[in-house]
Design a protein around this motif. Structure first.
Motif, mmCIF file in Angstrom:
data_model
loop_
_atom_site.group_PDB
_atom_site.id
_atom_site.type_symbol
_atom_site.label_atom_id
_atom_site.label_comp_id
_atom_site.label_asym_id
_atom_site.label_seq_id
_atom_site.Cartn_x
_atom_site.Cartn_y
_atom_site.Cartn_z
ATOM 1 N N GLN A 46 66.319 104.165 71.486
ATOM 2 C CA GLN A 46 67.072 103.641 70.358
ATOM 3 C C GLN A 46 67.000 104.640 69.214
ATOM 4 O O GLN A 46 66.023 105.354 69.080
ATOM 5 N N ALA A 47 68.051 104.667 68.408
ATOM 6 C CA ALA A 47 68.071 105.583 67.267
ATOM 7 C C ALA A 47 68.729 104.906 66.084
ATOM 8 O O ALA A 47 69.542 104.006 66.242
ATOM 9 N N ILE A 48 68.371 105.352 64.887
ATOM 10 C CA ILE A 48 68.975 104.868 63.653
ATOM 11 C C ILE A 48 69.628 106.061 62.988
ATOM 12 O O ILE A 48 69.015 107.112 62.842
ATOM 13 N N VAL A 74 66.149 106.084 56.255
ATOM 14 C CA VAL A 74 65.255 104.950 56.452
ATOM 15 C C VAL A 74 64.077 105.125 55.517
ATOM 16 O O VAL A 74 63.424 106.163 55.523
#
Length: 140
Positions: free
Chosen positions: A71-73, A77
């Motif tokens: 998963q990646a954002i 952040v």
């Protein structure tokens, strides 16, 4: 000089929008609206040009490899005190890796059912289905 151009572009766009409110005929509203949209788009490009000048024209590109199942954002952040996302935050959650063994029965078998098995509901007759026996049709 760009700041003066931005101020004049914005001022003219607002003036054209005010004029569009006062006219009675649709072609005049259409013409004024079209001109206002052009001026506001020009203003947006001027804002982008000003931002580029302020940061020196440099762009920051970060390449991140996300492997299958990962998963990646995308974006910035920031985690602060009380905001969440801390290292130990998920430890008390039932889905945390450390607690997976306590979710099922102790020996790993299936948990016993507490609900009763319900009767099936008859399916309506349709194409590709067998017709219901006469006894079941009277019960409907």
């Amino acid at each position: 000089m760009l700041g003066v151009q931005m101020a004049m572009t914005h001022s003219m766009a607002l003036e054209i929008l005010r004029r569009a409110q006062r006219v009675d005929q649709i072609p005049q509203v259409d013409s004024a609206g079209s001109l206002a949209v052009k001026l506001l788009r020009t203003f947006t490009m001027q804002v982008e040009a000003l931002a580029k000048l302020q940061r020196g024209g440099e762009q920051v590109v970060k390449v991140v490899h996300v492997h299958a199942g990962g998963q990646a954002i995308v974006g910035t952040v920031q985690a602060g005190a009380g905001v969440g996302g801390g290292i130990n935050e998920s430890r008390s959650q039932p889905h945390a890796k450390g607690r997976l063994s306590t979710i099922g029965a102790p020996n790993g078998s299936e948990m016993p059912r507490t609900d009763t098995i319900r009767e099936t509901v008859p399916v309506a007759e349709g194409v590709g289905q067998e017709p219901m026996p006469d006894a079941r049709r009277r019960d409907r």
